[in-house]
Write a protein that holds these residues in place. Structure first.
Motif, PDB file in Angstrom:
ATOM      1  N   THR A   1       0.780  -1.131   0.027  1.00  0.00           N
ATOM      2  CA  THR A   1       0.010   0.087   0.202  1.00  0.00           C
ATOM      3  C   THR A   1       0.640   1.442  -0.091  1.00  0.00           C
ATOM      4  O   THR A   1       2.047   1.115   0.250  1.00  0.00           O
ATOM      5  CB  THR A   1      -0.933   0.037   1.268  1.00  0.00           C
ATOM      6  OG1 THR A   1      -0.091   0.158   2.400  1.00  0.00           O
ATOM      7  CG2 THR A   1      -1.953  -1.156   1.168  1.00  0.00           C
ATOM      8  N   LEU A   2       0.235   2.266  -0.170  1.00  0.00           N
ATOM      9  CA  LEU A   2       0.795   3.716  -0.195  1.00  0.00           C
ATOM     10  C   LEU A   2       1.472   3.900   1.211  1.00  0.00           C
ATOM     11  O   LEU A   2       2.728   4.451   1.286  1.00  0.00           O
ATOM     12  CB  LEU A   2      -0.065   4.712  -0.668  1.00  0.00           C
ATOM     13  CG  LEU A   2       0.474   6.092  -0.646  1.00  0.00           C
ATOM     14  CD1 LEU A   2       1.683   6.237  -1.689  1.00  0.00           C
ATOM     15  CD2 LEU A   2      -0.505   7.288  -1.082  1.00  0.00           C
ATOM     16  N   GLU A   3       0.942   3.505   2.234  1.00  0.00           N
ATOM     17  CA  GLU A   3       1.435   3.966   3.643  1.00  0.00           C
ATOM     18  C   GLU A   3       2.554   3.275   3.826  1.00  0.00           C
ATOM     19  O   GLU A   3       3.451   3.525   4.573  1.00  0.00           O
ATOM     20  CB  GLU A   3       0.273   3.559   4.658  1.00  0.00           C
ATOM     21  CG  GLU A   3      -0.971   4.448   4.413  1.00  0.00           C
ATOM     22  CD  GLU A   3      -2.019   4.205   3.446  1.00  0.00           C
ATOM     23  OE1 GLU A   3      -1.501   3.069   2.819  1.00  0.00           O
ATOM     24  OE2 GLU A   3      -2.754   4.563   3.231  1.00  0.00           O
ATOM     25  N   ASP A   4       3.044   1.975   3.239  1.00  0.00           N
ATOM     26  CA  ASP A   4       4.104   1.075   3.605  1.00  0.00           C
ATOM     27  C   ASP A   4       5.210   1.643   3.055  1.00  0.00           C
ATOM     28  O   ASP A   4       6.453   1.643   3.717  1.00  0.00           O
ATOM     29  CB  ASP A   4       4.010  -0.255   2.847  1.00  0.00           C
ATOM     30  CG  ASP A   4       2.673  -0.843   3.429  1.00  0.00           C
ATOM     31  OD1 ASP A   4       2.424  -0.855   4.575  1.00  0.00           O
ATOM     32  OD2 ASP A   4       2.111  -1.751   2.562  1.00  0.00           O
ATOM     33  N   GLY A   5       5.442   2.498   1.824  1.00  0.00           N
ATOM     34  CA  GLY A   5       6.529   3.141   1.564  1.00  0.00           C
ATOM     35  C   GLY A   5       7.630   2.336   1.234  1.00  0.00           C
ATOM     36  O   GLY A   5       8.832   2.411   1.401  1.00  0.00           O
ATOM     37  N   ARG A   6       7.214   1.155   0.357  1.00  0.00           N
ATOM     38  CA  ARG A   6       8.092   0.039  -0.156  1.00  0.00           C
ATOM     39  C   ARG A   6       7.906  -0.081  -1.553  1.00  0.00           C
ATOM     40  O   ARG A   6       7.430  -1.035  -1.886  1.00  0.00           O
ATOM     41  CB  ARG A   6       7.749  -1.327   0.984  1.00  0.00           C
ATOM     42  CG  ARG A   6       8.113  -1.227   2.298  1.00  0.00           C
ATOM     43  CD  ARG A   6       7.844  -2.513   2.721  1.00  0.00           C
ATOM     44  NE  ARG A   6       7.924  -2.598   4.321  1.00  0.00           N
ATOM     45  CZ  ARG A   6       7.645  -3.370   5.136  1.00  0.00           C
ATOM     46  NH1 ARG A   6       7.242  -4.689   4.623  1.00  0.00           N
ATOM     47  NH2 ARG A   6       7.629  -3.395   6.540  1.00  0.00           N
ATOM     48  N   ILE A   7       8.486   0.690  -2.299  1.00  0.00           N
ATOM     49  CA  ILE A   7       8.428   0.527  -3.726  1.00  0.00           C
ATOM     50  C   ILE A   7       9.465  -0.400  -4.368  1.00  0.00           C
ATOM     51  O   ILE A   7       9.208  -1.023  -5.354  1.00  0.00           O
ATOM     52  CB  ILE A   7       8.928   2.090  -4.311  1.00  0.00           C
ATOM     53  CG1 ILE A   7       8.257   1.970  -5.808  1.00  0.00           C
ATOM     54  CG2 ILE A   7      10.296   2.273  -4.385  1.00  0.00           C
ATOM     55  CD1 ILE A   7       8.277   3.474  -6.422  1.00  0.00           C
ATOM     56  N   GLY A   8      10.313  -0.842  -3.447  1.00  0.00           N
ATOM     57  CA  GLY A   8      10.932  -2.003  -3.827  1.00  0.00           C
ATOM     58  C   GLY A   8      10.539  -3.373  -3.728  1.00  0.00           C
ATOM     59  O   GLY A   8      11.307  -4.172  -4.218  1.00  0.00           O
ATOM     60  N   GLU A   9       9.269  -3.439  -3.321  1.00  0.00           N
ATOM     61  CA  GLU A   9       8.518  -4.890  -3.320  1.00  0.00           C
ATOM     62  C   GLU A   9       7.841  -5.145  -4.574  1.00  0.00           C
ATOM     63  O   GLU A   9       7.105  -6.151  -4.684  1.00  0.00           O
ATOM     64  CB  GLU A   9       7.810  -4.788  -2.025  1.00  0.00           C
ATOM     65  CG  GLU A   9       8.692  -4.929  -0.806  1.00  0.00           C
ATOM     66  CD  GLU A   9       7.802  -5.147   0.415  1.00  0.00           C
ATOM     67  OE1 GLU A   9       6.549  -5.602   0.147  1.00  0.00           O
ATOM     68  OE2 GLU A   9       8.241  -5.576   1.753  1.00  0.00           O
ATOM     69  N   ARG A  10       7.687  -4.054  -5.485  1.00  0.00           N
ATOM     70  CA  ARG A  10       7.098  -4.291  -6.605  1.00  0.00           C
ATOM     71  C   ARG A  10       7.642  -4.810  -7.706  1.00  0.00           C
ATOM     72  O   ARG A  10       8.790  -4.383  -8.242  1.00  0.00           O
ATOM     73  CB  ARG A  10       6.453  -2.922  -7.045  1.00  0.00           C
ATOM     74  CG  ARG A  10       5.421  -2.388  -6.260  1.00  0.00           C
ATOM     75  CD  ARG A  10       4.952  -0.858  -6.583  1.00  0.00           C
ATOM     76  NE  ARG A  10       4.528  -0.972  -7.991  1.00  0.00           N
ATOM     77  CZ  ARG A  10       4.206   0.471  -8.603  1.00  0.00           C
ATOM     78  NH1 ARG A  10       4.223   1.349  -8.022  1.00  0.00           N
ATOM     79  NH2 ARG A  10       3.912   0.149  -9.863  1.00  0.00           N
ATOM     80  N   PRO A  11       7.594  -6.070  -8.274  1.00  0.00           N
ATOM     81  CA  PRO A  11       8.180  -6.639  -8.986  1.00  0.00           C
ATOM     82  C   PRO A  11       8.637  -6.137 -10.276  1.00  0.00           C
ATOM     83  O   PRO A  11       9.726  -6.066 -10.791  1.00  0.00           O
ATOM     84  CB  PRO A  11       7.716  -8.232  -9.397  1.00  0.00           C
ATOM     85  CG  PRO A  11       6.540  -8.290  -8.051  1.00  0.00           C
ATOM     86  CD  PRO A  11       6.146  -6.998  -7.917  1.00  0.00           C
ATOM     87  N   GLU A  12       7.774  -5.386 -10.859  1.00  0.00           N
ATOM     88  CA  GLU A  12       7.842  -4.739 -11.979  1.00  0.00           C
ATOM     89  C   GLU A  12       8.887  -3.563 -12.062  1.00  0.00           C
ATOM     90  O   GLU A  12       9.691  -3.174 -13.180  1.00  0.00           O
ATOM     91  CB  GLU A  12       6.615  -4.139 -12.768  1.00  0.00           C
ATOM     92  CG  GLU A  12       5.868  -3.086 -12.113  1.00  0.00           C
ATOM     93  CD  GLU A  12       4.895  -3.518 -10.725  1.00  0.00           C
ATOM     94  OE1 GLU A  12       4.109  -2.534 -10.286  1.00  0.00           O
ATOM     95  OE2 GLU A  12       5.067  -4.439 -10.349  1.00  0.00           O
ATOM     96  N   ILE A  13       8.903  -2.901 -10.861  1.00  0.00           N
ATOM     97  CA  ILE A  13      10.016  -1.866 -10.557  1.00  0.00           C
ATOM     98  C   ILE A  13      11.469  -2.565 -10.482  1.00  0.00           C
ATOM     99  O   ILE A  13      12.231  -1.928 -11.189  1.00  0.00           O
ATOM    100  CB  ILE A  13       9.335  -1.124  -9.396  1.00  0.00           C
ATOM    101  CG1 ILE A  13       8.249  -0.706  -9.456  1.00  0.00           C
ATOM    102  CG2 ILE A  13      10.167   0.072  -9.130  1.00  0.00           C
ATOM    103  CD1 ILE A  13       7.674   0.255 -10.700  1.00  0.00           C
ATOM    104  N   ILE A  14      11.362  -3.450  -9.844  1.00  0.00           N
ATOM    105  CA  ILE A  14      12.821  -4.055  -9.708  1.00  0.00           C
ATOM    106  C   ILE A  14      13.103  -4.580 -10.944  1.00  0.00           C
ATOM    107  O   ILE A  14      14.605  -4.576 -11.081  1.00  0.00           O
ATOM    108  CB  ILE A  14      12.599  -5.142  -8.855  1.00  0.00           C
ATOM    109  CG1 ILE A  14      11.978  -4.740  -7.268  1.00  0.00           C
ATOM    110  CG2 ILE A  14      14.151  -5.684  -8.344  1.00  0.00           C
ATOM    111  CD1 ILE A  14      12.729  -3.359  -6.744  1.00  0.00           C
TER     112      ILE A  14
END
Length: 787
Positions: A518-531
């Motif tokens: 979620t947005l509150e988590d602040g973990r963009i690195g957990e999204r596979p497409e981003i990595i």
């Protein structure tokens, strides 16, 4: 009236029971039976209800008559009739006789017990009520009139498995149904998708129209003759377009394809499969479309050809738009991607100078494949979306491989990215694309480029001296910085990369990843497409820092990734999580920055670069090369049809396109034999004797030799990268490194000596045409060689 145990549990549907069920009913305990009436499907039937009594007594049977479909439903005449039991889980209202809900004591007080063996119809049980006096006699009379009675059978008790299944069904029924999404939310989603798709398609169309207008203003294409238009296709671009012309001249498509796959009219003494070796599938498709659509009566072939390429560039931009939109969740990122792509078009595409290049046909499909892969890697994708992305990814990958002979190198880098993604366990069951072939000369080139090997080979050194294979210059980084692309790209890349490292360390420590971030988590690195995109852009960027030509693949990626980052609230939220921002609500600030930052960037780009783009479209330029036009005109008028020309590979491509005459070499670098031919023909600019040059040319059945003054007197490039310097190094006529042995040549440079017209050069070569740039010599037929 008491409802039986089997009735309370639910019994077999009466509508699906067989006729024997409505026969004689056995009494329980030998008691006399009274008929009781059931309301079934809106029609009353007398049914025997067992009550306590003497053994051996039988109750009258119920009628066998069933309601016909044409009969209408009748309302219940009185509360003393039987009505359908309400669905499971519904509370029953009290009867007029004081009965309550369920099958407890209230039902026991309401009348006699209903015979076991009757139960629910269409999922609902039946409730019994007291019958009026005289119901038994009427039931007997109806039974005698309607036919012989049938036996009532007691239903067996359900097994434990059936109880479990019914319990499961009750649990499922108890689960509340999902709430319907409000209409205004659906409308907002539809409006967002519609506006985004409209913006993506409009961006692609506008870019294609811009390319067409810019090309017209730069070359003044509409006011040029066909020969002058074709001269604008330089080098290998000329070869590709020449085969497009050959397909249009063929009597049929099948015949044209056969002539290309068994081509012996392009290179002397060599039969080649031009379709496979040069990846001529774009020309085949374009020729079919031109003839099948009847465009030959509307538009000229050259305009149709370049129109298709410009249209593919529009698809290219649209695919980048969609990819950035999928990653950020807002189409504002797509608009910023397109703006950066057009402003930095000097570093994003070579469409302005070499339209028929294979990369201009192939990269749009590669961008579509990346867009489909991005959607495929998203965690919140449904089954239909995943299937669509997979099909699009497969089709675009196959087309990409057909369009470009070097496509497997890019797919190999993509396979490495997916492999690393799988190692990090960020996405399971990813597909990998493995290159199906390797080019030996390309591997040798990479060895020399990275300093793993040293060579004096002319071809390898000549390739290393090409501008597109050099390291990027300072002007390259300055242009990217002025457009604000490079700073924002570095910022986004650092945040995503550090977040990815956090995810990796978290997995190493045994912590599981969240299924939905979620947005509150602040973990963009957990999204596979981003990595995946982070890994892919790092690999491409590393190679682009060594080979400048790869910037045309990397910079579009940079535009997409930078636009995604500045428009993504998750990226700003990740940064605020690290900074532990407390003065302002981080989510609110992230949402504001994801809108404000791209808006400010867009306004600044509009103010600075939009006037420049309009100025380029207003200026009328002209492509002027009269010497080449005169040379082609002379060849078409004076040279025999069966003549074979020898010269630099770039010039031979133009001769093949403009005249159709046979040549000795082509500007292609994926064939070892053609590379060897190019090196041998280039010897006309070395310090070799007239006899050596004559033997080389006649070995390829050449009839005419063309010497270019620009190569013979080359002074502009860096010393050591001129053609004559590379030839001297390869022939040992120049010291390349300390310890090399210098071989002295007693002959002057052939391109200089042949112009003087003295023996022995005049015995082998006769000058037949010249202008300021070109000297044409006819190769004489001699019997004896003179020294």
């Amino acid at each position: 009236m008491i409802v039986s145990d089997s009735l309370s549990r639910g019994v077999t549907n009466v509508a699906e029971s067989k006729p024997p069920l409505f026969g004689k009913s056995r009494t329980r305990g030998g008691a006399a039976a009274r008929p009781t009436s059931f309301a079934f499907q809106g029609r009353q039937r007398p049914v025997a209800a067992a009550v306590g009594g003497a053994p051996g007594m039988e109750s009258p049977s119920c009628p066998r008559r069933l309601r016909r479909p044409s009969e209408t439903l009748r309302p219940l005449p009185s509360p003393n009739t039987l009505v359908p039991w309400p669905p499971a889980g519904t509370r029953l209202a009290a009867t007029p006789e004081g009965g309550g809900s369920g099958s407890g004591g209230a039902a026991a007080r309401s009348g006699p017990r209903v015979a076991e063996g009757f139960g629910d119809a269409e999922g609902g049980t039946l409730r019994a009520a007291r019958e009026p006096e005289g119901a038994t006699a009427s039931a007997e009379t109806m039974a005698e009139e309607e036919g012989p009675p049938v036996e009532l059978r007691q239903r067996k008790k359900p097994k434990s498995s059936e109880n479990k299944e019914s319990a499961k069904e009750e649990k499922i029924n108890d689960i509340p149904a999902p709430e319907r999404v409000p209409k205004h939310v659906l409308f907002q989603r539809f409006a967002k998708i519609f506006i985004g798709c409209l913006a993506a398609v409009t961006s692609g169309m506008m870019y294609a129209l811009y390319l067409s207008a810019y090309h017209e203003r730069k070359f003044w294409f509409s006011n040029r003759q066909e020969l002058e238009r074709e001269i604008t296709f330089q080098g290998d671009s000329a070869i590709y377009y020449s085969y497009y012309k050959d397909m249009l001249k063929a009597p049929s498509f099948e015949r044209g394809v056969y002539e290309l796959t068994h081509n012996n009219k392009t290179v002397s003494l060599k039969t080649i499969n031009a379709v496979q070796q040069m990846s001529l599938y774009p020309e085949l498709i374009a020729s079919v479309l031109y003839q099948a659509t009847g465009s030959n009566e509307i538009i000229e072939p050259v305009y149709f050809y370049i129109g298709i390429v410009f249209g593919l560039q529009g698809i290219y931009v649209t695919a980048l738009f969609v990819t950035s939109w999928l990653m950020s969740g807002t189409w504002l990122a797509g608009m910023l991607t397109v703006a950066w792509f057009i402003i930095n078009r000097v570093d994003t595409t070579r469409i302005e100078y070499s339209i028929p290049l294979r990369e201009n046909w192939a990269l749009p499909y590669f961008a579509c494949q990346i867009a489909a892969l991005t959607g495929y890697l998203k965690s919140n994708l449904n089954t239909y979306g995943e299937r669509f992305c997979y099909l699009l990814m497969s089709a675009s990958t196959y087309t990409f491989m057909m369009m470009w002979e070097y496509s497997h190198y890019l797919l190999f880098l993509q396979a490495i990215s997916l492999f690393l993604l799988d190692i990090f366990s960020l996405k399971q069951n990813d597909k990998m694309f493995v290159p199906h072939k390797e080019n030996g000369h390309m591997l040798k080139f990479l060895e020399v480029k990275f300093g793993l090997n040293m060579t004096k080979n002319f071809t390898m050194n000549w390739l290393l001296c090409q501008e597109s294979l050099q390291a990027p210059s300072q002007d390259f980084f300055l242009r990217l910085t002025q457009s604000s692309l490079l700073p924002f790209y570095i910022l986004v890349l650092i945040i995503c990369f550090l977040s990815m490292l956090q995810v990796i360390f978290r997995r190493i420590n045994g912590k599981s990843l969240k299924e939905t971030v979620t947005l509150e988590d602040g973990r963009i690195g957990e999204r596979p497409e981003i990595i995946y995109h982070v890994i892919h852009t790092i690999l491409l960027g590393s190679l682009a820092m060594v080979i400048e030509g790869l910037k045309y693949i990397w910079i579009p990626y940079v535009c997409m990734l930078a636009a995604f980052g500045v428009c993504s609230p998750e990226l700003w939220m990740t940064l605020f999580k690290w900074l532990r921002l407390r003065t302002v609500h981080p989510i609110l600030l992230a949402l504001i920055l994801s809108m404000a930052v791209p808006t400010i960037i867009g306004l600044s780009l509009w103010k600075e670069f939009f006037p420049r783009l309009m100025t380029e479209l207003m200026e009328l330029q002209e492509f002027y090369d009269p010497d080449t036009v005169e040379l082609m005109t002379w060849i078409k008028r004076q040279a025999p049809v069966a003549a074979v020309f020898a010269g630099s590979p770039q010039l031979m491509g133009a001769i093949k396109l403009c005249t159709g005459w046979m040549v000795t070499s082509l500007p292609l670098y994926n064939d070892d034999d053609l590379l060897k031919r190019n090196e041998n023909i280039y010897q006309i600019y070395s310090k070799r004797s007239a006899e050596d040059i004559y033997k080389i040319l006649t070995s390829y059945k050449a009839n005419y030799l063309i010497v270019e003054d620009a190569i013979c007197n080359e002074v502009g490039t860096m010393r050591g990268c001129r053609v004559k310097d590379l030839l001297d190094i390869a022939n040992g006529h120049m010291v390349c490194e300390e310890g090399d042995k210098l071989t002295y040549s007693k002959y002057g440079r052939f391109c200089h000596e042949v112009k003087i017209n003295y023996s022995p050069y005049v015995n082998y070569f006769t000058r037949v045409y010249w202008n300021r740039s070109y000297f044409v010599y006819k190769i004489n037929t001699v019997i004896s060689f003179q020294s």
